[in-house]
Design an enzyme around this catalytic site. Structure first.
Site, PDB file in Angstrom:
ATOM      1  N   CYS A  58       0.852  -1.188   0.000  1.00 13.78           N
ATOM      2  CA  CYS A  58       0.000   0.000   0.000  1.00 13.78           C
ATOM      3  C   CYS A  58       0.892   1.243   0.000  1.00 13.78           C
ATOM      4  O   CYS A  58       1.797   1.361   0.823  1.00 13.78           O
ATOM      5  CB  CYS A  58      -0.897  -0.017   1.228  1.00 13.78           C
ATOM      6  N   CYS A 109      -7.635  -0.610   0.917  1.00 13.74           N
ATOM      7  CA  CYS A 109      -6.705  -1.206   1.873  1.00 13.74           C
ATOM      8  C   CYS A 109      -7.430  -1.312   3.211  1.00 13.74           C
ATOM      9  O   CYS A 109      -7.947  -0.328   3.716  1.00 13.74           O
ATOM     10  CB  CYS A 109      -5.465  -0.330   2.032  1.00 13.74           C
ATOM     11  N   CYS A 155      -8.285  -4.575 -10.295  1.00 19.75           N
ATOM     12  CA  CYS A 155      -7.761  -3.551 -11.206  1.00 19.75           C
ATOM     13  C   CYS A 155      -7.320  -2.370 -10.338  1.00 19.75           C
ATOM     14  O   CYS A 155      -8.161  -1.652  -9.794  1.00 19.75           O
ATOM     15  CB  CYS A 155      -8.877  -3.155 -12.166  1.00 19.75           C
TER      16      CYS A 155
HETATM   17 FE    FE Z   1      -2.982   1.028   3.372  1.00 21.75          FE
END
Ligand code: FE
Length: 135
Positions: free
Chosen positions: A44, A93, A116
Site C-alpha cells: 500500500c 486497503c 484492477c
Molecule cells: Fe494502506
C-alpha cells in the site's frame, strides 16, 4: 489506522493523495507499475501493508496493474460501487482505508476476479521475493 485528510495530504504526493484518499483513478497505460513484470510485493502506497504478490499479477489488457487475488485474506476490503450498471466493487486497503481500485468478475480462471489497481496506490518492493515467480 486513522489519520486526518490533512495528515494524509502532507504525507503523500499529490497523485497518490488524490487516488488513495479521494478515490481518484490514474490514466490507463500510464502509471508506473501497469506493465511491471518483476517479482515482488506490491505494498500500500499510503501505509505500507503488503497487498498483492507478483504471482497473481497478469496482463488483463486494461492498462492498469491487474491481479487475480490479493496477498491474503482480509488485506483488502470491498465496497459495492456500481455506477451505470457496471458489475464491480471498490477495493480498499483494509488497514488504512485507502482507495486502491476496483474488482471485476472477469479475471482468470483460478479466481475469476480481476483486481484492477491504480499504480499510485502501490509501492513496489522487489527485495524479499526473489524466489517468487514473476508474471
Ligand atoms: Fe494502506
Amino acid at each position: 489506522m486513522s489519520k486526518t485528510q490533512e495528515q494524509w495530504k502532507q504525507e503523500l504526493d499529490s497523485e497518490t493523495y488524490k487516488i488513495t484518499r479521494q478515490a481518484g483513478t490514474g490514466a490507463a497505460f500510464s502509471g508506473k507499475y501497469w506493465d511491471l513484470k518483476a517479482a515482488g510485493i506490491r505494498n500500500c502506497a499510503a501505509c505500507g501493508e503488503a497487498l498483492f504478490m507478483s504471482g497473481t499479477k497478469y496482463d488483463s489488457g486494461s492498462g492498469w496493474p491487474s491481479f487475480s487475488a490479493p496477498a491474503g485474506d482480509g488485506v483488502v476490503g470491498e465496497n459495492p460501487d456500481q455506477p451505470y450498471g457496471m458489475i464491480r466493487s471498490e477495493v480498499v486497503c483494509k488497514k488504512c482505508d485507502s482507495h486502491l481500485g476496483h474488482v471485476f468478475p472477469d479475471g482468470p480462471p483460478e479466481t475469476g476476479l480481476r483486481d484492477c489497481i491504480n499504480s499510485a496506490s502501490l509501492q513496489f518492493d522487489g527485495g524479499e521475493a526473489k524466489n517468487e515467480e514473476g508474471s
